[in-house]
Design an enzyme around this catalytic site. Structure first.
Site, short mmCIF file in Angstrom:
data_model
loop_
_atom_site.label_atom_id
_atom_site.label_comp_id
_atom_site.label_asym_id
_atom_site.label_seq_id
_atom_site.Cartn_x
_atom_site.Cartn_y
_atom_site.Cartn_z
N LYS A 1 8.74 4.15 6.92
CA LYS A 1 7.49 4.87 6.62
C LYS A 1 6.83 5.36 7.91
O LYS A 1 6.46 6.53 8.02
CB LYS A 1 6.53 3.96 5.85
CG LYS A 1 5.22 4.65 5.47
CD LYS A 1 4.22 3.68 4.88
CE LYS A 1 3.52 2.89 5.97
NZ LYS A 1 2.39 2.08 5.45
N ASP B 1 3.67 5.53 1.19
CA ASP B 1 2.70 4.45 1.38
C ASP B 1 2.21 4.00 0.00
O ASP B 1 2.74 4.42 -1.04
CB ASP B 1 1.56 4.90 2.28
CG ASP B 1 0.62 5.90 1.62
OD1 ASP B 1 0.92 6.38 0.49
OD2 ASP B 1 -0.42 6.21 2.22
#
Length: 279
Positions: free
Chosen positions: A150, A168
Site C-alpha cells: 500500500k 486502504d
C-alpha cells in the site's frame, strides 16, 4: 456547508436512488464493470481536485509521511512532519538520528517507537543501497523496513507517476459496499479492481474513492441523502437518506470545514488544516 457540498447534494437530488436500497439481483459482471466505471466518472466530476492528503515536497517526504500515517489520520501526520523534516531533511540525516529525539517528534502519530525504528531502517537502506534516493520500483520499495504494498503504491503513484491502486481502509470498504469485489485481503482487492479499470485510471481512482469515503460515504453513517452517486449504489439506504440530515454529516470541504493538509494544492476548494497546537 461549502460550495462543493451544495453541488454534490443537488446532484444527489437530481439522481434518485434505488428505492429498495438493496443490491441489484443477478447483476452480470459486465453490468458491474459498466456501473463501476460510471461511478468513477461521476466521482471525477465531484472531486476534480482529488489528491494525496499527505503534505510532501519530494519522494522521501511522501515515503516517510505514508509510513507515519498507519493507525492515525493524515491530518495528524501533516501536523507532525514540518518539525520532522526540519530536523531530518534527508535519508542520511534520519538514519543518523538519536532514536529518542526522533521518537519524541513523531510521538503525536502514535506507535512512535515502532515507527521510529522503521524510519531509521528505511533511511539507512536508502543511504546504503540506493544512494540516498527513493527507488521508483515496487520490488525495491517493499524491501524497505516498514514499507508494504500500500505504501509503495502511494509513493509510486504520487511521486513517480507510476499507476497503482492504494487499498486502504476507506478504499476496501467502499469497493465492497459498491459490490465491485467481495475480497477482504488487500492484495486480492487490488487485483480485482485493477481488472475493472484501465491502468491509467488506477492512481486517481484511488484518490477519488478515498475522498468519497472520508467526506460522504462514512463507515458507520454514510450520508446517502447527499451522495452524488446514490442512484448507482447498491448499498443506498444504509445511511441517512434525508437530504437535510445527510448534509450535516458531510466532512472537510464538503461540509465547509478545514481539510487534512496544511499545504493543499492550489485547486483545493476548502480551507487548509491548522498546524499542531493551533486553534
Amino acid at each position: 456547508m461549502g460550495e462543493q457540498g451544495v453541488r454534490s447534494s443537488k446532484k444527489a437530488a437530481q439522481s434518485p436512488a434505488r428505492a429498495t436500497g438493496k443490491p441489484v439481483k443477478q447483476e452480470s459482471h459486465l453490468a458491474m464493470v459498466r456501473r463501476a466505471r460510471r461511478i468513477n466518472r461521476e466521482l471525477a466530476e465531484v472531486y476534480p481536485y482529488a489528491h494525496p492528503e499527505l503534505d510532501f515536497r519530494n519522494p522521501f517526504e511522501l515515503l516517510v509521511a505514508t509510513v507515519l500515517s498507519a493507525q492515525t489520520t493524515d491530518l495528524r501526520v501533516n501536523q507532525t512532519t514540518p518539525a520532522l523534516f526540519a530536523a531530518y531533511p534527508t535519508p542520511e540525516d534520519m538514519a543518523a538520528a538519536v532514536p529518542e529525539k526522533l521518537e519524541e517528534i513523531i510521538r503525536p502519530t502514535g506507535f512512535f517507537r515502532a515507527k521510529a525504528r522503521s524510519l531509521m531502517g528505511l533511511s539507512a537502506a536508502l543511504r546504503d543501497d540506493f544512494g540516498g534516493e527513493v527507488p521508483g520500483r515496487l520490488a525495491d520499495l517493499v524491501k524497505l523496513p516498514g514499507v508494504g504494498r500500500k505504501t509503495a503504491n502511494v509513493v509510486l503513484g504520487n511521486a513517480f507517476g507510476v499507476p497503482g491502486i492504494t487499498v486502504d481502509t476507506h478504499f476496501g470498504r467502499l469497493v465492497r459496499r459498491w459490490k465491485w469485489t467481495e475480497q477482504e485481503d488487500p492484495e486480492k482487492v487490488e487485483a480485482e479492481i485493477a481488472a475493472i479499470f484501465p491502468k491509467s485510471e488506477w492512481t486517481m481512482l484511488s484518490h477519488r474513492v478515498v475522498f468519497h469515503g472520508r467526506r460522504i460515504c462514512h463507515s458507520r453513517k454514510p450520508a446517502c441523502g447527499a451522495c452524488p452517486i446514490a442512484s448507482l449504489c447498491p448499498a443506498y439506504g444504509e445511511g441517512e437518506t434525508d437530504p437535510e440530515k445527510a448534509r450535516k454529516l458531510l466532512k472537510y470541504e464538503m461540509g465547509g470545514h478545514p481539510g487534512q493538509r496544511l499545504s493543499p494544492p492550489p485547486d483545493y476548494p476548502g480551507r487548509p488544516a491548522p498546524p499542531l497546537g493551533a486553534g
